[in-house]
Design a protein around this motif. Structure first.
Motif, PDB file in Angstrom:
ATOM      1  N   LEU A  23       6.585  -3.216  -0.923  1.00 47.20           N
ATOM      2  CA  LEU A  23       6.236  -2.291   0.157  1.00 47.20           C
ATOM      3  C   LEU A  23       6.584  -0.849  -0.184  1.00 47.20           C
ATOM      4  N   LEU A  24       7.596  -0.636  -1.016  1.00 46.86           N
ATOM      5  CA  LEU A  24       7.942   0.738  -1.397  1.00 46.86           C
ATOM      6  C   LEU A  24       6.807   1.393  -2.170  1.00 46.86           C
ATOM      7  N   GLN A  25       6.055   0.582  -2.890  1.00 45.94           N
ATOM      8  CA  GLN A  25       4.888   1.093  -3.609  1.00 45.94           C
ATOM      9  C   GLN A  25       3.640   1.081  -2.735  1.00 45.94           C
ATOM     10  N   LEU A  26       3.515   0.036  -1.931  1.00 43.42           N
ATOM     11  CA  LEU A  26       2.293  -0.171  -1.155  1.00 43.42           C
ATOM     12  C   LEU A  26       2.142   0.789   0.022  1.00 43.42           C
ATOM     13  N   LEU A  27       3.198   0.948   0.830  1.00 46.04           N
ATOM     14  CA  LEU A  27       3.063   1.682   2.087  1.00 46.04           C
ATOM     15  C   LEU A  27       2.674   3.146   1.928  1.00 46.04           C
ATOM     16  N   PRO A  28       3.193   3.875   0.936  1.00 39.97           N
ATOM     17  CA  PRO A  28       2.727   5.259   0.772  1.00 39.97           C
ATOM     18  C   PRO A  28       1.223   5.329   0.541  1.00 39.97           C
ATOM     19  N   TRP A  29       0.690   4.397  -0.245  1.00 44.05           N
ATOM     20  CA  TRP A  29      -0.769   4.388  -0.481  1.00 44.05           C
ATOM     21  C   TRP A  29      -1.522   4.032   0.795  1.00 44.05           C
ATOM     22  N   VAL A  30      -1.040   3.017   1.523  1.00 39.85           N
ATOM     23  CA  VAL A  30      -1.710   2.606   2.760  1.00 39.85           C
ATOM     24  C   VAL A  30      -1.707   3.740   3.783  1.00 39.85           C
ATOM     25  N   ASN A  31      -0.566   4.394   3.983  1.00 39.22           N
ATOM     26  CA  ASN A  31      -0.461   5.463   4.971  1.00 39.22           C
ATOM     27  C   ASN A  31      -1.321   6.667   4.606  1.00 39.22           C
ATOM     28  N   LYS A  32      -1.484   6.917   3.316  1.00 37.93           N
ATOM     29  CA  LYS A  32      -2.335   8.015   2.871  1.00 37.93           C
ATOM     30  C   LYS A  32      -3.812   7.670   3.028  1.00 37.93           C
ATOM     31  N   CYS A  75      -8.223  -0.307  -3.416  1.00 36.41           N
ATOM     32  CA  CYS A  75      -7.303   0.388  -4.315  1.00 36.41           C
ATOM     33  C   CYS A  75      -7.542  -0.077  -5.755  1.00 36.41           C
ATOM     34  N   GLU A  76      -7.951   0.861  -6.609  1.00 39.51           N
ATOM     35  CA  GLU A  76      -8.168   0.566  -8.022  1.00 39.51           C
ATOM     36  C   GLU A  76      -7.044   1.144  -8.890  1.00 39.51           C
ATOM     37  N   ASP A  77      -6.009   1.661  -8.245  1.00 36.21           N
ATOM     38  CA  ASP A  77      -4.856   2.205  -8.957  1.00 36.21           C
ATOM     39  C   ASP A  77      -3.840   1.081  -9.174  1.00 36.21           C
ATOM     40  N   VAL A  78      -3.798   0.530 -10.381  1.00 40.52           N
ATOM     41  CA  VAL A  78      -2.953  -0.636 -10.643  1.00 40.52           C
ATOM     42  C   VAL A  78      -1.467  -0.307 -10.620  1.00 40.52           C
ATOM     43  N   SER A  79      -1.135   0.978 -10.566  1.00 40.54           N
ATOM     44  CA  SER A  79       0.282   1.346 -10.494  1.00 40.54           C
ATOM     45  C   SER A  79       0.882   1.021  -9.128  1.00 40.54           C
ATOM     46  N   VAL A  80       0.027   0.770  -8.128  1.00 36.75           N
ATOM     47  CA  VAL A  80       0.530   0.487  -6.776  1.00 36.75           C
ATOM     48  C   VAL A  80       1.092  -0.934  -6.700  1.00 36.75           C
ATOM     49  N   LEU A  81       0.270  -1.927  -7.043  1.00 40.60           N
ATOM     50  CA  LEU A  81       0.719  -3.328  -6.968  1.00 40.60           C
ATOM     51  C   LEU A  81       0.552  -4.083  -8.287  1.00 40.60           C
ATOM     52  N   GLY A  82       0.162  -3.387  -9.322  1.00 44.14           N
ATOM     53  CA  GLY A  82      -0.028  -4.052 -10.601  1.00 44.14           C
ATOM     54  C   GLY A  82      -1.408  -4.649 -10.787  1.00 44.14           C
ATOM     55  N   ALA A  83      -2.298  -4.469  -9.809  1.00 45.06           N
ATOM     56  CA  ALA A  83      -3.658  -4.998  -9.872  1.00 45.06           C
ATOM     57  C   ALA A  83      -4.495  -4.323  -8.798  1.00 45.06           C
ATOM     58  N   ASP A  84      -5.803  -4.380  -8.936  1.00 40.07           N
ATOM     59  CA  ASP A  84      -6.683  -3.919  -7.863  1.00 40.07           C
ATOM     60  C   ASP A  84      -6.462  -4.796  -6.628  1.00 40.07           C
ATOM     61  N   PHE A  85      -6.659  -4.207  -5.448  1.00 42.40           N
ATOM     62  CA  PHE A  85      -6.580  -4.988  -4.218  1.00 42.40           C
ATOM     63  C   PHE A  85      -7.390  -4.275  -3.150  1.00 42.40           C
ATOM     64  N   TYR A  86      -7.613  -4.964  -2.040  1.00 39.82           N
ATOM     65  CA  TYR A  86      -8.304  -4.296  -0.934  1.00 39.82           C
ATOM     66  C   TYR A  86      -7.755  -4.761   0.405  1.00 39.82           C
ATOM     67  N   LEU A  87      -8.057  -3.956   1.430  1.00 40.88           N
ATOM     68  CA  LEU A  87      -7.674  -4.260   2.803  1.00 40.88           C
ATOM     69  C   LEU A  87      -8.924  -4.471   3.637  1.00 40.88           C
ATOM     70  N   MET A  88      -8.865  -5.431   4.559  1.00 41.07           N
ATOM     71  CA  MET A  88      -9.981  -5.673   5.472  1.00 41.07           C
ATOM     72  C   MET A  88      -9.440  -6.047   6.839  1.00 41.07           C
ATOM     73  N   GLU A  89     -10.343  -6.070   7.806  1.00 38.61           N
ATOM     74  CA  GLU A  89      -9.933  -6.465   9.151  1.00 38.61           C
ATOM     75  C   GLU A  89      -9.539  -7.938   9.168  1.00 38.61           C
TER      76      GLU A  89
END
Length: 350
Positions: free
Chosen positions: A17-26, A99-113
């Motif tokens: 979450l320390l890596q994930l939340l800054p990206w999500v909030n932005k 998110c295509e920035d692998v530095s966030v979670l080590g891999a691509d990922f996405y968010l959906m409803e």
């Protein structure tokens, strides 16, 4: 009514979450608080999490850790594909962010409803009491959604770019044969007889349409207030412009019925054995009648579906074999692979 719930995150699969939340909030400003993070255990391929914020409820999809087969676990494609299909097929969840920035979670990922509802897994929820007539309606509604998908005018909807045109059947055979050979371990069959039979018996003509290729009961969401109604279709990783009969064959590989043997029933992942559900033969007849196609010999499509499922199981088992995952559910998948090959040969000889 029991709504499908995520569970405690598996050891070794936690989100940073320390890596994930800054990206999500932005990326999605306006979310409040630190989310409650849980994980869905139903999938055996990609990892799926629920992020419950104070003012929103999201799903995060990411690939598993470890070596991946070429073309598998492609989050960018899965995200873009669902976003493209959504206007033509309303059962697709709304895509939120990629998110295509692998530095966030080590891999691509996405968010959906998150589509809130009931997911009919191995057994229906205990408090969901459906009559045989209701089960029959659920079964036909399930097949009708697949038929609706196959009727989408993908050319008119500018979805043609999701596939590569004619030759789909041959590409599928070549691709799945190679995936099996690349992931095979010492304790599973070589599968050469099945592969040779499929190559020899492939159909000479193919029709192309929008296909899901993993259409199962545990990939649909039911309306809690009207549980025979489907309100969402999940897990679009394998979707493409492909052959509709192969899509149905893929679904039938998971379709365990009451007359099946004990080992088959031990692999059941969806409630297809309860009274009111169709048999595999009835499914084929219903689909062919609705689509206005001749009810031909379905042997090739059934054998391909079973073999393809064996490859998926073997790829998952290979991750356990290589110690890239500790999930104990995968430990015996090699037995499933050999059993699916047995079913392939039994269908070939029928």
């Amino acid at each position: 009514m029991v709504i499908d719930k995520a569970k405690t995150v598996r050891t070794g699969e936690e989100l940073d979450l320390l890596q994930l939340l800054p990206w999500v909030n932005k990326t999605l400003p306006g979310l409040h608080g630190t989310p409650e993070v849980t994980q869905y255990s139903g999938g055996a391929s990609n990892w799926t999490y629920r992020l419950k914020f104070k003012n929103d409820d999201l799903i995060l999809r990411r690939p598993p850790k470890g070596k991946k087969a070429k073309g598998a676990h492609n989050m960018v494609r899965e995200y873009n594909l669902q976003k493209a299909i959504k206007p033509s097929f309303g059962f697709v969840p709304e895509m939120k962010a990629l998110c295509e920035d692998v530095s966030v979670l080590g891999a691509d990922f996405y968010l959906m409803e998150r589509v809130e509802g009931i997911i009919p897994r191995k057994n229906l929820p205990k408090d969901l009491r459906l009559s045989e007539k209701d089960v029959s309606k659920l079964c036909t509604n399930f097949l009708d959604v697949l038929i609706q998908l196959h009727r989408v005018d993908y050319k008119g909807s500018n979805l043609g770019h999701l596939g590569t045109g004619s030759g789909f059947v041959e590409r599928q055979l070549v691709g799945w044969f190679k995936r099996y050979e690349d992931s095979r371990t010492w304790n599973v069959n070589r599968g050469k007889r099945i592969m040779k039979w499929l190559e020899k018996n492939k159909p000479s003509h193919e029709k192309l349409c929008l296909t899901h290729n993993d259409f199962r009961f545990d990939n649909v969401v039911l309306n809690p207030s009207s549980p025979t109604e489907i309100i969402g279709v999940l897990d679009w990783e394998l979707a493409t412009i492909g052959d509709p009969l192969m899509d149905l064959g893929n679904s039938l590989a998971y379709w365990i019925e009451e007359a099946d043997d004990r080992l088959a029933k031990s692999t059941r992942r969806q409630p297809t054995t309860i009274k009111g559900m169709m048999t595999r033969k009835e499914v084929i007849a219903y689909y062919c009648n609705a689509m206005g196609v001749a009810e031909r010999d379905f042997g090739f499509y059934e054998v391909f579906g079973l073999f393809r499922l064996s490859v998926i199981a073997q790829q998952i088992y290979r991750r356990f074999f290589d110690r890239e995952t500790k999930n104990p559910e995968y430990k015996q998948f090699w037995i499933l692979v050999n059993y699916l090959h047995y079913r392939c040969m039994r269908r070939i000889r029928a």
